[in-house]
Design a protein around this motif. Structure first.
Motif, PDB file in Angstrom:
ATOM      1  N   SER A  26       0.812  -1.224   0.000  1.00 17.94           N
ATOM      2  CA  SER A  26       0.000   0.000   0.000  1.00 17.94           C
ATOM      3  C   SER A  26       0.842   1.269   0.000  1.00 17.94           C
ATOM      4  CB  SER A  26      -0.946  -0.012   1.198  1.00 17.94           C
ATOM      5  OG  SER A  26      -0.236  -0.224   2.397  1.00 17.94           O
ATOM      6  N   ARG A  27       1.952   1.284   0.746  1.00 13.50           N
ATOM      7  CA  ARG A  27       2.762   2.507   0.850  1.00 13.50           C
ATOM      8  C   ARG A  27       3.495   2.801  -0.456  1.00 13.50           C
ATOM      9  NH1 ARG A  27       2.969  -0.207   5.695  1.00 13.50           N
ATOM     10  NH2 ARG A  27       2.505   0.991   7.590  1.00 13.50           N
ATOM     11  N   THR A  28       4.085   1.778  -1.044  1.00 19.30           N
ATOM     12  CA  THR A  28       4.830   2.006  -2.286  1.00 19.30           C
ATOM     13  C   THR A  28       3.887   2.287  -3.455  1.00 19.30           C
ATOM     14  OG1 THR A  28       4.942  -0.397  -2.674  1.00 19.30           O
ATOM     15  CG2 THR A  28       6.798   0.636  -1.536  1.00 19.30           C
ATOM     16  N   ASP A  75      -8.490   3.473  -8.024  1.00 24.17           N
ATOM     17  CA  ASP A  75      -9.387   2.387  -8.429  1.00 24.17           C
ATOM     18  C   ASP A  75      -8.623   1.314  -9.199  1.00 24.17           C
ATOM     19  OD1 ASP A  75     -11.527   3.607  -7.238  1.00 24.17           O
ATOM     20  OD2 ASP A  75     -12.354   4.435  -9.094  1.00 24.17           O
ATOM     21  N   TYR A  76      -7.723   1.747 -10.064  1.00 21.94           N
ATOM     22  CA  TYR A  76      -6.940   0.793 -10.849  1.00 21.94           C
ATOM     23  C   TYR A  76      -6.098  -0.101  -9.946  1.00 21.94           C
ATOM     24  CZ  TYR A  76      -3.409  -1.068 -14.030  1.00 21.94           C
ATOM     25  OH  TYR A  76      -2.582  -1.907 -14.715  1.00 21.94           O
ATOM     26  N   GLU A  77      -5.395   0.501  -8.992  1.00 21.97           N
ATOM     27  CA  GLU A  77      -4.515  -0.283  -8.123  1.00 21.97           C
ATOM     28  C   GLU A  77      -5.307  -1.158  -7.144  1.00 21.97           C
ATOM     29  OE1 GLU A  77      -1.510  -0.660  -8.671  1.00 21.97           O
ATOM     30  OE2 GLU A  77      -1.047   1.042  -9.978  1.00 21.97           O
ATOM     31  N   ILE A  78      -6.450  -0.680  -6.684  1.00 20.10           N
ATOM     32  CA  ILE A  78      -7.247  -1.461  -5.737  1.00 20.10           C
ATOM     33  C   ILE A  78      -7.815  -2.710  -6.387  1.00 20.10           C
ATOM     34  CG2 ILE A  78      -9.490  -1.387  -4.532  1.00 20.10           C
ATOM     35  CD1 ILE A  78      -8.753   1.265  -3.395  1.00 20.10           C
ATOM     36  N   TYR A 100      -7.094  -4.749   4.184  1.00 20.93           N
ATOM     37  CA  TYR A 100      -6.409  -3.736   4.988  1.00 20.93           C
ATOM     38  C   TYR A 100      -5.511  -2.873   4.112  1.00 20.93           C
ATOM     39  CZ  TYR A 100      -3.116  -1.583   8.211  1.00 20.93           C
ATOM     40  OH  TYR A 100      -2.326  -0.676   8.878  1.00 20.93           O
ATOM     41  N   ASP A 101      -4.759  -3.495   3.199  1.00 22.52           N
ATOM     42  CA  ASP A 101      -3.863  -2.742   2.327  1.00 22.52           C
ATOM     43  C   ASP A 101      -4.641  -1.809   1.400  1.00 22.52           C
ATOM     44  OD1 ASP A 101      -1.472  -3.716   3.305  1.00 22.52           O
ATOM     45  OD2 ASP A 101      -1.437  -5.441   1.957  1.00 22.52           O
ATOM     46  N   LYS A 102      -5.781  -2.274   0.918  1.00 22.06           N
ATOM     47  CA  LYS A 102      -6.601  -1.416   0.054  1.00 22.06           C
ATOM     48  C   LYS A 102      -7.088  -0.189   0.826  1.00 22.06           C
ATOM     49  CE  LYS A 102      -8.177  -5.203  -2.897  1.00 22.06           C
ATOM     50  NZ  LYS A 102      -9.317  -6.040  -3.322  1.00 22.06           N
TER      51      LYS A 102
END
Length: 525
Positions: free
Chosen positions: A82-84, A105-108, A116-118
């Protein structure tokens, strides 16, 4: 603060923009983004292809429940958490005029991220963009060299880490520092990683003694930095509202948005739906100005919720519903929704009509028409006919050969009333955009008047709080059209929402809604 500065020489990039320089987006592109979505003319070919892919996926299904899961390409291990990923997104937002929500939205949609990361990715991206100017104030103070020339990837790594340190209490400071340091090792050198590590640890040691700007020296810059808004924006608000009210407005823009939904009585009775929420222990409360709108507390994955999929409700801010309420369509009337996408107001009016009557919903782009059709089908709105056309210059005979009882013109605008939901807008707008958008809005309103029956009504609405796009557009129109007059909005909504000119005008800090404007213009019979 000089004694705490850390040497950052060697990780600069002279091509980057200045700290407080806004990203200017031409008005034509603002209009295109409002009407069309993710694909923008200045994006790189690679980004355009990705944006098209995302948009096509969004168009193909109504909800993410039916979307195929996306797997990250093999070998893409640098941006793996999530951070990177937040650094990746923020860097792209900074380098291009891409919009934050589309990239998130694309990355999720990737398989590799857990829930949790989302959630953390969404929080960090919105938080950093929301508080970017205040974060940069501190980082610039500890940075030895020219902060504006720092490499974008390292700059955003520092922002992500500092946001966690200053705003996220559940994440230990050492975790934020370690993650940032390890990431810089991957994208740069050990030397640069050591510098990032040292800078962040210095800030942590002096966190309780950080120096903030003072209002006495420059109140515009003070408010701009403390509430993380551009100077030109807060200057306008101070001149218009006074300092205290401008400060409250900026504070409201920085609050995490509240989830507001509209109960859809085309699919479920209101009392039955509320009982279902209670049975599932979902906490809700009624909105103040319309009893068909409620706020939901602590509800995640809303688009996967069975009640959403069944069409029992749809996501819509209470302020967005006010325009439909003001238009007050009646059964058997013919209604034109000129700039209909994404379709929330069209389906709201269909609900108000109980599917009796006819709504012509217009949008310029076929992709948006397809999404609106899917929304209408989910919500059971069967009285809407969708037409692809340009609202500024109609050519489709469905519109040009018809005169309408009611017309809704929810015009493309600067969006300065929805900064809590779309924080990146504040960095993409300039005062010139407001002036240019007003010209386009006047053109739309002129076109709307051609297709209204005598005795009919037009509602002109926006999601901005700027007078040039609101009351000044209306006054210019009325000066040219004496056959129209303002029908006082107090006849349709709470007087709390109505300004001295008889228009709806909402502000986040006063009404706990998005900022919006709506006026009802009646043509003499």
């Amino acid at each position: 603060m000089d004694e705490n500065q850390t040497n950052m020489d060697g990780i600069n990039n002279a091509g980057d923009k200045q700290e407080d320089t806004p990203v200017s987006v031409p008005v034509e592109k603002i209009i295109k983004e409002t009407e069309a979505g993710a694909i923008r003319e200045t994006d790189s070919p690679e980004l355009i292809e990705k944006a098209k892919e995302v948009q096509q996926e969004q168009e193909s299904q109504e909800t993410p429940a039916a979307k195929p899961r996306r797997e990250r390409p093999k070998g893409d291990t640098i941006y793996s958490d999530s951070r990177t990923l937040a650094v990746k997104i923020l860097t792209r937002v900074e380098r291009t005029d891409s919009y934050l929500e589309k990239l998130i939205d694309y990355e999720i949609s990737n398989e590799n991220l857990n829930d949790y990361d989302k959630s953390l990715l969404n929080e960090i991206c919105h938080g950093v963009v929301r508080w970017m100017r205040r974060l940069d104030w501190f980082l610039n103070g500890f940075y030895r060299g020219q902060w504006e020339k720092c490499m974008p990837e390292i700059k955003n790594t520092l922002r992500v880490a500092l946001y966690q340190i200053l705003f996220l209490n559940k994440i230990p400071d050492y975790a934020a520092v370690n993650e940032a340091t390890e990431f810089v090792k991957k994208i740069s050198t050990q030397k640069h990683a050591d510098v990032v590590n040292g800078l962040l640890r210095t800030i942590i040691r002096t966190k309780e003694d950080l120096v903030y700007p003072t209002r006495e020296i420059d109140e515009i810059k003070y408010l701009g930095i403390m509430q993380s808004h551009p100077n030109w924006m807060v200057k306008r608000w101070i001149q218009r509202f006074g300092f205290e009210d401008a400060e409250k407005l900026a504070e409201s823009n920085n609050k995490r948005p509240i989830l507001t939904v509209r109960i859809n009585t085309l699919r479920a009775r209101k009392d039955e739906f509320l009982n279902l929420l209670t049975e599932k222990n979902i906490v809700y409360r009624f909105c103040k100005y319309s009893n068909m709108f409620i706020t939901l507390r602590l509800m995640s994955k809303i688009y996967l919720d069975e009640f959403f999929i069944k069409g029992y409700y749809t996501v819509q801010d209470e302020s967005a519903g006010l325009a439909s309420i003001l238009l007050a369509p009646k059964e058997s009337e013919l209604v034109l929704d000129m700039c209909a996408a994404p379709g929330g107001k069209s389906t709201h009016m269909a609900q108000m009509l109980n599917n009796k009557g006819k709504i012509i919903a217009v949008d310029k782009y076929d992709a948006k028409i397809r999404v609106m059709k899917q929304n209408a089908e989910r919500l059971g709105a069967t009285c809407i006919e969708f037409v692809q056309d340009d609202a500024s210059d109609f050519h489709n005979e469905v519109v040009t050969t018809t005169r309408f009882d009611k017309i809704l013109l929810d015009a493309p605008c600067s969006g300065l009333g929805v900064l809590s939901k779309k924080p990146d807008i504040r960095w993409k707008r300039e005062v010139e955009d407001i002036i240019n958008l007003a010209k386009y809005q006047k053109k739309l309103l002129e076109n709307a008047a051609k297709y209204l029956k005598p005795g009919g009504a037009i509602v002109y609405s926006t999601c901005t709080i700027e007078p040039e796009e609101n009351i000044e557009v209306v006054k210019a129109f009325l000066a040219e059209h004496p056959e129209f007059k303002i029908d006082n909005a107090g006849n349709y909504v709470s007087q709390d929402l109505v300004n001295a000119e008889g228009c709806i005008e909402t502000f986040p800090h006063r009404h706990s809604t998005d900022g919006s404007f709506a006026v009802r213009l009646v043509k003499e019979g």
